[in-house]
Structures are given as structure tokens and as C-alpha cells.
Scaffold this motif. Structure first.
Motif, PDB file in Angstrom:
ATOM      1  N   ARG B  16      -1.953  -6.488  -2.306  1.00 52.81           N
ATOM      2  CA  ARG B  16      -1.098  -5.844  -3.314  1.00 52.81           C
ATOM      3  C   ARG B  16      -1.557  -4.413  -3.581  1.00 52.81           C
ATOM      4  O   ARG B  16      -0.756  -3.501  -3.716  1.00 52.81           O
ATOM      5  CB  ARG B  16      -1.116  -6.638  -4.629  1.00 52.81           C
ATOM      6  CG  ARG B  16      -0.122  -7.764  -4.672  1.00 52.81           C
ATOM      7  CD  ARG B  16       0.757  -7.640  -5.921  1.00 52.81           C
ATOM      8  NE  ARG B  16      -0.035  -7.568  -7.141  1.00 52.81           N
ATOM      9  CZ  ARG B  16      -0.416  -8.618  -7.843  1.00 52.81           C
ATOM     10  NH1 ARG B  16      -0.067  -9.833  -7.465  1.00 52.81           N
ATOM     11  NH2 ARG B  16      -1.140  -8.473  -8.931  1.00 52.81           N
ATOM     12  N   ALA B  17      -2.885  -4.214  -3.653  1.00 55.54           N
ATOM     13  CA  ALA B  17      -3.407  -2.863  -3.900  1.00 55.54           C
ATOM     14  C   ALA B  17      -3.009  -1.929  -2.770  1.00 55.54           C
ATOM     15  O   ALA B  17      -2.606  -0.787  -2.998  1.00 55.54           O
ATOM     16  CB  ALA B  17      -4.925  -2.917  -4.039  1.00 55.54           C
ATOM     17  N   SER B  20       0.772  -1.045  -3.027  1.00 54.98           N
ATOM     18  CA  SER B  20       1.160  -0.038  -4.024  1.00 54.98           C
ATOM     19  C   SER B  20       0.678   1.343  -3.594  1.00 54.98           C
ATOM     20  O   SER B  20       1.354   2.337  -3.798  1.00 54.98           O
ATOM     21  CB  SER B  20       0.647  -0.389  -5.419  1.00 54.98           C
ATOM     22  OG  SER B  20      -0.630  -0.920  -5.350  1.00 54.98           O
TER      23      SER B  20
ATOM     24  N   ARG C  90      -3.922   8.106  -8.851  1.00 54.07           N
ATOM     25  CA  ARG C  90      -4.375   6.762  -9.194  1.00 54.07           C
ATOM     26  C   ARG C  90      -4.828   5.904  -8.018  1.00 54.07           C
ATOM     27  O   ARG C  90      -5.572   4.965  -8.209  1.00 54.07           O
ATOM     28  CB  ARG C  90      -3.244   6.005  -9.906  1.00 54.07           C
ATOM     29  CG  ARG C  90      -2.792   6.616 -11.229  1.00 54.07           C
ATOM     30  CD  ARG C  90      -3.843   6.431 -12.320  1.00 54.07           C
ATOM     31  NE  ARG C  90      -3.353   6.884 -13.604  1.00 54.07           N
ATOM     32  CZ  ARG C  90      -3.693   8.044 -14.168  1.00 54.07           C
ATOM     33  NH1 ARG C  90      -4.524   8.853 -13.540  1.00 54.07           N
ATOM     34  NH2 ARG C  90      -3.208   8.384 -15.339  1.00 54.07           N
ATOM     35  N   TYR C  91      -4.356   6.225  -6.804  1.00 54.23           N
ATOM     36  CA  TYR C  91      -4.642   5.300  -5.714  1.00 54.23           C
ATOM     37  C   TYR C  91      -5.541   5.887  -4.641  1.00 54.23           C
ATOM     38  O   TYR C  91      -6.271   5.182  -3.982  1.00 54.23           O
ATOM     39  CB  TYR C  91      -3.338   4.796  -5.084  1.00 54.23           C
ATOM     40  CG  TYR C  91      -2.574   3.920  -6.026  1.00 54.23           C
ATOM     41  CD1 TYR C  91      -2.942   2.590  -6.222  1.00 54.23           C
ATOM     42  CD2 TYR C  91      -1.516   4.426  -6.763  1.00 54.23           C
ATOM     43  CE1 TYR C  91      -2.268   1.792  -7.117  1.00 54.23           C
ATOM     44  CE2 TYR C  91      -0.835   3.633  -7.658  1.00 54.23           C
ATOM     45  CZ  TYR C  91      -1.213   2.314  -7.844  1.00 54.23           C
ATOM     46  OH  TYR C  91      -0.557   1.524  -8.729  1.00 54.23           O
ATOM     47  N   GLU C 160      -3.236   2.643 -18.610  1.00 50.33           N
ATOM     48  CA  GLU C 160      -2.636   1.722 -17.653  1.00 50.33           C
ATOM     49  C   GLU C 160      -3.492   0.473 -17.511  1.00 50.33           C
ATOM     50  O   GLU C 160      -2.983  -0.646 -17.424  1.00 50.33           O
ATOM     51  CB  GLU C 160      -2.469   2.411 -16.297  1.00 50.33           C
ATOM     52  CG  GLU C 160      -1.356   3.448 -16.325  1.00 50.33           C
ATOM     53  CD  GLU C 160      -1.591   4.613 -15.379  1.00 50.33           C
ATOM     54  OE1 GLU C 160      -2.352   4.462 -14.416  1.00 50.33           O
ATOM     55  OE2 GLU C 160      -1.002   5.678 -15.638  1.00 50.33           O
ATOM     56  N   GLU C 161      -4.815   0.658 -17.524  1.00 57.62           N
ATOM     57  CA  GLU C 161      -5.707  -0.510 -17.414  1.00 57.62           C
ATOM     58  C   GLU C 161      -5.538  -1.418 -18.622  1.00 57.62           C
ATOM     59  O   GLU C 161      -5.545  -2.648 -18.500  1.00 57.62           O
ATOM     60  CB  GLU C 161      -7.154  -0.035 -17.282  1.00 57.62           C
ATOM     61  CG  GLU C 161      -7.446   0.536 -15.908  1.00 57.62           C
ATOM     62  CD  GLU C 161      -8.686   1.423 -15.865  1.00 57.62           C
ATOM     63  OE1 GLU C 161      -8.896   2.050 -14.834  1.00 57.62           O
ATOM     64  OE2 GLU C 161      -9.418   1.483 -16.886  1.00 57.62           O
ATOM     65  N   GLN C 164      -2.423  -3.539 -18.235  1.00 57.38           N
ATOM     66  CA  GLN C 164      -2.620  -4.650 -17.300  1.00 57.38           C
ATOM     67  C   GLN C 164      -3.545  -5.704 -17.907  1.00 57.38           C
ATOM     68  O   GLN C 164      -3.344  -6.892 -17.714  1.00 57.38           O
ATOM     69  CB  GLN C 164      -3.187  -4.123 -15.976  1.00 57.38           C
ATOM     70  CG  GLN C 164      -2.230  -3.131 -15.322  1.00 57.38           C
ATOM     71  CD  GLN C 164      -2.206  -3.254 -13.804  1.00 57.38           C
ATOM     72  OE1 GLN C 164      -2.873  -4.100 -13.227  1.00 57.38           O
ATOM     73  NE2 GLN C 164      -1.416  -2.407 -13.175  1.00 57.38           N
ATOM     74  N   SER C 169       2.443  -6.661 -15.645  1.00 62.51           N
ATOM     75  CA  SER C 169       2.321  -6.613 -14.187  1.00 62.51           C
ATOM     76  C   SER C 169       2.184  -5.161 -13.746  1.00 62.51           C
ATOM     77  O   SER C 169       2.373  -4.242 -14.539  1.00 62.51           O
ATOM     78  CB  SER C 169       3.565  -7.223 -13.550  1.00 62.51           C
ATOM     79  OG  SER C 169       4.676  -6.396 -13.835  1.00 62.51           O
ATOM     80  N   ALA C 170       1.868  -4.967 -12.456  1.00 61.09           N
ATOM     81  CA  ALA C 170       1.709  -3.607 -11.944  1.00 61.09           C
ATOM     82  C   ALA C 170       3.022  -2.836 -12.050  1.00 61.09           C
ATOM     83  O   ALA C 170       3.054  -1.682 -12.469  1.00 61.09           O
ATOM     84  CB  ALA C 170       1.241  -3.655 -10.489  1.00 61.09           C
ATOM     85  N   THR C 173       3.802  -2.149 -15.725  1.00 62.68           N
ATOM     86  CA  THR C 173       2.960  -1.067 -16.221  1.00 62.68           C
ATOM     87  C   THR C 173       3.515   0.280 -15.794  1.00 62.68           C
ATOM     88  O   THR C 173       3.570   1.220 -16.566  1.00 62.68           O
ATOM     89  CB  THR C 173       1.520  -1.218 -15.676  1.00 62.68           C
ATOM     90  OG1 THR C 173       1.040  -2.491 -16.044  1.00 62.68           O
ATOM     91  CG2 THR C 173       0.612  -0.142 -16.237  1.00 62.68           C
TER      92      THR C 173
END
Lengths: 344, 297, 259
Positions: B16-17, B20, C90-91, C160-161, C164, C169-170, C173
Motif C-alpha cells: 500500500r505504501a 500511494s 510526504r513519500y 496527517e499522522e 490516521q 484511512s489513507a 486522510t
């Protein structure tokens, strides 16, 4: 000892805020002096005014009998160690320390000698080529200190010098500062909001509140003979009982407590100050209460009792004598250990 | 010990990570790859290929495009472009620095107002802003008429169609891009830095020269890049204000693609601009590290 | 409380630069109300050139083309730019990727233009408004990315944390927390993307087809080949539209912080 730095009737106003209100302080040569108080009390304004970074509305400041306020900031024999350290990020440790000496147009070999000496004193000689960004918090603090003392100022001003350090480094640096002050023979004026720091480090303290000097005293005096309720509350831990005086007693929320000898007359509003270490637990006592909680502080514990007052009563107690939470105890003290102050 | 909530397993959480991350990053990066990186690849490839008879290219390897760029005719144009862009950049710095410094001395709400006023023209139409100078400086224009009416001059001055008019137009277009980065570098300097210098014995002028100026240098360099890069490759300002007499490398590139139809040679010239940009960024990054320090260095 | 120093001689460059920036524009706007057939010589007040504009099919057509390009470009830029900004914030924290994402905004426009022209030609794509849109979206997206990325770095990711942690859910959020908190930046970024596309000339000049000129292309030919008298009126309208949009964008995000 005669007065070295004489601050007389100094005031400063920012719009509606009276930052300094008729402040007068005498500081002696080679003294380690602390300006203590909550944030916004005016201590930093006073420090910055001494450095020439802030102007004053009125008052006189003399250093060794000469007017300090008419000397431009960059010519004052007063150096400041900034709270943020303000180390020049584009210069290395050596050049940061040498900066002030180069402005004095000193001879190159003398500058080199003095920079090396001071870097040895603060144990940073191996880091002399590093940039500030490559140093730890404690090292930065020592560079800032070295940069200020290398100028051999008559007075060194320190603005919250230890606030950015963690607790362990802080207590080491407190010792270090005392040692340096002793060795260099410079008058130190430190600004701090931390009463423990001021108490452990300073020869004398001026406690300030809302632009006014509340009390000037040695740490011991300030602890044992606070002049006002504010001082008693700010310095150390204490139980404050506000009430109305009778003869030899004070009535606090319906309860009568014994008072020390006092000049205040019966019927006056007053505050009884009782330090936690002056209260003992026993079978009989002046008041009794239920133990609500106990907080462990290294060698001793601070106990909180519900004795029927609005606030809990704090008692310090040796570790091996802490009663179980919920038990009822009797609290006693000698009236002469307590302090009675007029309540405004 | 079982959790009350159904466990999805570690792999599912990892998947899932990753998903996204892909949802957010892949579309934009794909777009940039397809329409910037691949076209850049085309330009680089073209520099080694031959010119087609009717424009376009032929797949015959050659290094002739590069040797041609070193021809004194084209090298001269390149040097002239660099000179004009450098002059613009230096003037933008000399004017922009005091402006940025002045803004930092204002109260915060006035600072924001002035920044908006300075940046606003930048966001409007570039052609129109350049054309506005023709209206102002034309021989029949506002300035000449005004000066004649005041009796300062008898004959209208020819203010346009020379290199100085190009510099003026470029300066006008890009000076906001010099002021903004210098401003943001200046406001980020801890005020205690200057106070510390003064406290250590520096005069205000010394404190400015030895502390404020070096600490603002990274911002100055960003501004210099923002002014130099669009200036050196500009073909509108030379054409409208330079009157076609002063050809810059931007005009040359445009002509190779739209008139002369020599794409490979045009690509060499365009690549030289990209390389200049990269070199400037490299220098800026180094100075940034030198001035502000780097824990890893 | 710092007391602001007096400006002193710094007043001269500060106000001088404002005069420098606004004098030519002001003269242009003034001259748009000129009666004369010459755009440079004042003979008297008139609004006739504005009605000439409205009745010019060529200009109206160019205006329509420009609007189509700007609107579609803005939509693409907002979607791609916002996603990319969140992804970078964020990622995948990577300064190299961040540099790649922002490069289209600072890359020389001429180099972008010829690269895109080369790409479209080798794909045998007919040039037209679609190719302008593809090209404009490339650099407009970078501006949206920069502004939204800037906003995201000001927002604590623990918001955001927390969502959650409280059981959202992602996806929930994203829509309930992330998107609302960056909305002003998206609006500002979108508005800037719109003006940038509206006013862009160099890339459009290379990637547009001959039958669908955008307004800047028309303006270019007007100022280059014999100046037509309605140009001042057209310029005034275009200037004011951009200035209005940027002023609205400023209300959402301090645009000057993003550069």
C-alpha cells in the motif's frame, strides 16, 4: 568593595510596555551577577542596553565612574555572548574568535597568540579550522564565549548562555563559566529565567518583574529572606498561605496557622511562606492531611498532601520515610522557620 | 497475542505504501520525462547529426556543428550575448541590492506590500512590458516630446535600437528576480549577527561588509542566475528594442529553427545555454556550501 | 521589539525602482485612450480603440484560443503539480527529484521550446492548440509544484499522522486533512499557472500551428510588423487581467516567498 558598574534610575518604554521602570543596580568588580526573572521582565532589555544595542529613555550608567551610555556600541569595553551564539557561519572557529581583535587593529602575532590562548582555555584548539555548522551545541557555546572573552572586556554579558544546552552539558558549563570568570578576572552579568541556574552560579542576583527590580541579594539571602510574595514564589519551591493576621496566628481558609514574630499588625492581609524542607511528618502536628502523590527527585521525594486548603501542601521527605499514598499524616514545623510577608 | 483487528500482514502494508508513492509521483515525473528530459535528449542528439535538405535532420554523424559554433561570427554573437546579459545582471544587482535591503528595513506589512508591487509587473505579459518602452522612448514618444516641450532638446533623441536599449529592456523585465532572492536571503540573517559584529568592535559599515554582505551572497547568486539565464537566451527584447541590428544568441537559435532550418546547429547553440545554466547552478551550490557551512564537509 | 531604522538614502533606490517598473506601463495605459491613429502621439481622449478590439474577429479568435489553452493547461498543471508536490513532501524526500520537478520553471524557455518542437516533429504530430497545451502544462506544473510544496513544508505532517492514528484511512486522510490544508496554495498555484499560460509567447510561438494563433502570438506580430493603433488598448486589457489574477493569487499565498 566599591561600585564598578553603576546603573541608576534607568527606564525604557516600548509603546504601551514599560520594559524598564526606574531600575538601579550596583555591580562590583569581578562579581558574578545574575539578572533573573520571568520572560518579559526587562532583563534582556537591560543587558542589551549595557551592550549599546538598545537605547534608554532615561537614567545613568557609569562604568568605573565613566559614562557608559555616551560610548558607541562598538567602542564599549563590554562584550555580549548572544543567546543564539550568533557565530558567523561563513567564518571558521579561529576567524570567529579573531574577529573582534582584528577590529582593534592589533598586531598579527598578538592576535594569533591571544586566539590560541583562549582556544586552549576553552579546549577547542583542535577545532579551530571548523565551521560553526560542524560543531556541537556545547562547542558552539564555548566558541561564543571565547570570542567574547578574547577581547578582555571589563564586563562580559551573557544572555541565557546555557538555555540551548541539554541538562547534563548545562551543569558542566555552569562550572566552566565559574572557573573562567575566576581565571579571567572579568565581571560577568548573566541573564537567565532559570532560578536554579542563577542560585548555583551567581554571587548576587537581581530578581526582576515587569520592568522593576524586586530584590537584590545573594542566593542564600534571597532564599531565606524573600522580600515579597513574588520572590518567595519564584525562588525555590514553597508553600504560600494567604490569609488574615491575628495575634501570633494567620487565618488561612478558615484554619489558623502559627506565625513568626512580625512587624505587621493584626487584621492585615499577609502570606505565610513555608519551605517544603522545613515541614516534618509526625504523630502530632499543626495540620494533618492525606498523601495524594509523591514525586521522586534523586535523594529525596516531594510529597503532596491534601490538608483541606485550596492548594496541596508540599513536603520534602527522605526516601526511606515516604508513607504510602492515601495515608493520613500530621505536618509540623517551627514557626520561626516560616516567613511572613505582607500581601499586596 | 492476537489483535482484535484483523491483521493485513506486513507485505500488504508495504504494498500500500508503494502504491500511494506511485500514485503521487509517477504522473508528474512521467510528464517531465516525456516532455522535458526526452526533448533535451533530442537536442543533444541533434548536435551530432546533419542538417536535412528541407529542414529537419538526417541521421549522419558529424562534429561539424560544434566546429561551426566556434566560427568567429557565431562566437562573436555568443560573446556579445554574454556581455549584454552580464551587464544586465550587474546593473540588476547594483540597483536590486539596495532595494532589497531597504525593504527589510520597513515594518512587516509594508514589506509585503512592496514585494507585491515589485513582483506584480513580472507576472504580466512580457511582450507588452517590452513594447511599453517603445511607447515611452520612441522618437515621437512620451519622453522625447516631454524633453522637447521643456526645451531641453530640439531634436528627438534616438533612444531605442542600440545595445543599451536591450540592456534596459532586460533589466526592466528581470530586476524583480534579483530583488526577491536577495530580500529572502537578507531577512533570513539573524539580526544578532550584525549586532555581534558591532559588539565585537566593528563599525556599522564593517558589519555590513564583513557579515551582512557575505551572508546574502547565496541570494545574490540565485538572483544573478535568474536574471542572466533568461537574458542571455532572450530574442524578443533584442528584436523589439535592439531593432534587429544587435543580434543575440536567442535570435540566432530562433532563426536556425524557423528560418534557416538548420536544426543541428540551432541545437548546439541551445545546448550551450543549458550548459551555462548548469555551470551557474554548480557555482551557486558551492558558494552556498562555503558561506552557510555544511556539516558533511 | 526591534525598532525599524530610518530608511535614509535607501529611499532613492526603493522608490526609484517603483517608478522604473510602473512608468512605462502607466504611459502605455494612458496612450490606450488616445484618439490618434499613431500609438505614440497623443491627440485627444477616446475609447474608440477598445471598441475596435471587440469588433476585431482576429483578436477575439486569438483571445478564445488563449483562453482554451490557459484553462486546460491550468487543470493539467493543478492535478499533476499537486500530486507531485505531495509525493515529494510526504513519500519520497529527495533533493535530486525535487530539482527535476522544479527545473521546467527555470529552464531557458527557448531550449524547452525547440526541444518540444523536435519531439512533436519526430512524432509527426500536427501542431495546434493541443501541442501548446502539452508544452505549457510542463512549466506551469512546476510552478504549482513549487507553491504547494512550499505550503506542505509549513504544515506539520503529524496532522496527517494524527488523522490516521484516530482511525482514518489513507484516502480519507488525503481528502479530509491534506487537501483542505493545501487548498489556498492550490488556488494560488492554479491562478499563476493560468496567467503564465495566458501571457506565454516563446514556447507557444514554436509549438503552435499557423491556423490557431494565441493572443501573445498576435500581439508579437502587431508590435513587430508595423504597429497597429489598437495595440495599446489590447495591451492594457491583457496587463490588467494578469495583474488582477496575480493579486487574487497573492491573497491566498505569498507568491514572492515561492521564488
Amino acid at each position: 568593595m566599591s561600585s564598578f558598574l553603576n546603573i541608576a534610575g534607568v527606564s525604557k518604554r516600548y509603546g504601551d510596555v514599560q520594559a524598564l521602570n526606574n531600575v538601579s543596580i550596583d555591580i562590583r568588580e569581578n562579581e558574578f551577577f545574575a539578572l533573573l526573572g520571568p520572560s518579559g521582565c526587562g532583563k534582556t532589555t537591560l543587558l542589551r542596553a549595557l551592550a549599546g544595542l538598545e537605547s534608554l529613555d532615561s537614567g545613568v550608567v557609569t562604568l568605573a565612574n565613566e559614562d557608559l551610555l555616551s560610548v558607541p556600541a562598538n567602542k564599549r569595553p563590554v562584550n555580549l555572548m548572544f543567546q543564539s551564539y550568533a557565530l558567523f557561519p561563513h567564518l571558521n572557529v579561529y576567524d570567529n574568535v579573531a574577529y573582534g581583535l582584528r577590529r582593534e587593529k592589533l598586531d598579527k602575532t598578538e592576535i594569533d597568540q591571544r586566539v590560541h590562548d583562549v582556544l586552549k582555555t576553552v579546549a577547542l584548539i583542535d577545532q579551530k579550522d571548523r565551521r560553526p555548522s560542524q560543531l556541537s551545541g556545547g562547542q558552539k557555546q564555548r566558541v561564543a564565549l571565547a570570542r567574547a572573552i578574547v577581547k578582555r572586556p571589563k564586563i562580559l554579558l551573557l544572555d541565557e548562555p546555557l538555555s540551548a544546552l541539554d541538562k547534563k552539558v548545562r551543569s558542566e558549563m555552569q562550572l566552566e563559566l565559574k572557573r573562567l570568570q575566576h581565571e579571567a578576572g572579568i565581571t560577568f552579568i548573566i541573564v537567565t529565567h532559570d532560578q536554579e541556574e542563577a542560585m548555583s552560579i551567581a554571587d548576587r542576583i537581581a530578581l526582576m518583574d515587569k520592568g522593576v527590580v524586586v530584590q537584590i541579594a545573594t542566593p542564600v539571602e534571597m532564599y531565606s529572606a524573600p522580600k515579597t510574595k513574588f520572590v518567595a514564589d519564584f525562588i525555590g519551591t514553597s508553600n504560600l498561605f494567604a490569609g488574615t493576621l491575628g495575634s501570633g496566628t494567620i487565618t488561612v481558609q478558615g484554619k489558623s496557622l502559627p506565625t513568626p514574630v512580625t512587624a505587621l499588625s493584626a487584621g492585615a492581609k499577609a502570606v505565610l511562606v513555608l519551605r517544603p524542607e522545613d515541614i516534618s511528618l509526625g504523630i502530632a502536628g499543626t495540620i494533618s492531611g492525606t498523601l495524594v502523590s509523591s514525586n521522586f527527585y534523586g535523594g529525596s521525594s516531594l510529597l503532596f498532601f491534601d490538608c483541606g486548603f485550596e492548594q496541596l501542601v508540599k513536603v520534602s521527605c527522605a526516601l526511606n520515610q515516604v508513607p504510602p499514598v492515601g495515608s493520613t499524616c500530621h505536618l509540623s514545623w517551627s514557626a520561626s522557620d516560616s516567613i511572613l510577608l505582607a500581601d499586596a | 497475542m492476537a489483535l482484535a483487528v484483523k491483521s493485513e500482514g506486513r507485505d500488504a502494508i508495504k504494498r500500500r505504501a508503494l502504491l500511494s508513492r506511485a500514485v503521487f509521483l509517477v504522473p508528474g515525473l512521467t510528464y517531465i520525462t516525456a516532455f522535458m528530459l526526452i526533448p533535451l535528449g533530442f537536442i543533444i542528439a541533434y548536435t551530432f547529426l546533419s542538417r536535412g535538405t528541407y529542414g529537419g535532420i538526417e541521421f549522419i554523424f558529424t562534429a561539424e556543428n560544434y566546429t561551426r559554433a566556434l566560427d568567429s561570427l557565431y562566437l562573436g554573437v555568443l560573446i556579445k550575448s554574454i556581455l549584454i546579459a552580464s551587464t544586465t545582471t550587474i546593473l540588476a544587482f547594483l540597483i536590486g541590492f539596495p532595494v532589497a535591503y531597504a525593504i527589510t528595513k520597513l515594518p512587516t506589512n509594508r514589506q509585503n506590500l512592496l514585494l507585491v508591487l515589485i513582483v506584480l509587473p513580472f507576472w504580466t505579459n512580457f511582450l507588452i512590458r517590452t513594447y511599453a518602452w517603445i511607447v515611452l522612448l520612441n522618437t515621437q514618444g512620451f519622453l522625447n516630446k516631454g524633453l522637447i516641450n521643456m526645451g531641453v532638446i530640439s531634436q528627438p533623441l534616438e533612444l531605442l535600437y542600440k545595445p543599451s536599449a536591450i540592456v534596459l529592456g532586460l533589466l526592466y523585465a528581470y530586476i524583480p528576480l534579483m530583488i526577491l532572492p536577495i530580500y529572502s536571503a537578507l531577512v533570513r540573517i539573524d539580526p544578532a549577527m550584525k549586532e555581534a559584529a558591532i559588539n565585537l568592535g566593528a563599525t556599522p559599515a564593517q558589519a555590513f561588509r564583513q557579515v551582512t554582505l557575505p551572508l546574502a551572497l547565496p541570494g545574490v547568486l540565485v538572483g544573478a542566475i535568474f536574471v542572466f539565464v533568461p537574458s542571455v537566451g532572450n530574442f524578443i527584447v533584442p528584436e523589439l528594442l535592439g531593432g534587429g541590428k544587435t543580434i543575440m544568441v536567442g535570435n540566432l537559435i530562433r532563426d536556425q529553427f524557423l528560418k534557416a532550418r538548420d536544426w543541428p546547429f540551432g541545437s548546439v547553440l541551445a545546448l550551450s545555454m543549458v550548459i551555462m545554466l548548469l555551470m551557474l547552478f554548480f557555482i551557486q551550490a558551492r558558494v552556498n556550501r562555503r558561506v552557510l557551512g555544511d556539516a558533511r564537509a | 521589539m526591534p525598532v525599524h531604522n530610518k530608511l535614509g538614502w535607501l529611499r532613492i533606490p526603493l522608490y526609484g525602482v517603483l517608478v522604473f517598473l510602473y512608468l512605462p506601463i502607466s504611459v502605455l495605459i494612458f496612450m490606450s485612450f488616445n484618439k490618434s491613429d499613431s500609438p505614440f502621439m497623443w491627440t485627444g481622449f477616446s475609447t474608440k480603440w477598445y471598441s475596435v478590439l471587440i469588433h476585431s474577429p482576429k483578436i477575439m479568435e486569438g483571445f478564445k484560443n488563449t483562453l482554451i489553452v490557459a484553462i486546460v493547461t491550468t487543470i493539467i498543471s493543478i492535478v499533476l503539480g499537486t500530486l507531485l508536490a505531495i509525493g515529494l513532501a510526504r513519500y519520497q524526500k529527495s533533493s535530486a527529484l525535487e530539482a527535476v520537478a522544479l527545473t521546467p520553471a527555470i529552464f531557458p524557455d527557448l531550449a524547452l521550446a525547440i526541444g518540444l518542437l523536435a519531439l512533436f516533429t519526430s512524432l509527426h504530430l500536427t501542431l495546434g492548440l493541443h501541442s501548446v497545451i502539452i508544452s505549457h502544462a510542463l512549466f506551469c506544473m512546476a510552478f504549482v509544484t513549487a507553491i504547494v510544496r512550499g505550503r506542505l513544508s509549513q504544515i506539520d505532517s503529524s496532522l496527517e499522522e494524527a488523522a490516521q492514528d484516530l482511525g482514518d484511512s489513507a484516502v480519507g486522510t488525503f481528502f479530509r486533512i491534506t487537501l483542505p490544508s493545501i487548498k489556498p496554495a492550490i488556488i494560488a498555484g492554479g491562478l499563476l499557472a493560468f496567467t503564465l499560460s495566458l501571457d506565454e509567447f516563446v514556447i507557444a510561438f514554436f509549438t503552435d500551428g499557423p491556423s490557431t494563433p494565441t493572443l501573445p502570438i498576435i500581439i508579437y506580430s502587431m508590435v513587430r510588423f508595423g504597429v497597429s493603433p489598437e495595440i495599446n488598448a489590447l495591451a492594457t486589457v491583457v496587463l490588467l487581467i494578469s495583474a488582477l489574477i496575480v493579486t487574487i493569487a497573492q491573497r491566498n499565498v505569498k507568491v514572492q516567498d515561492q521564488i
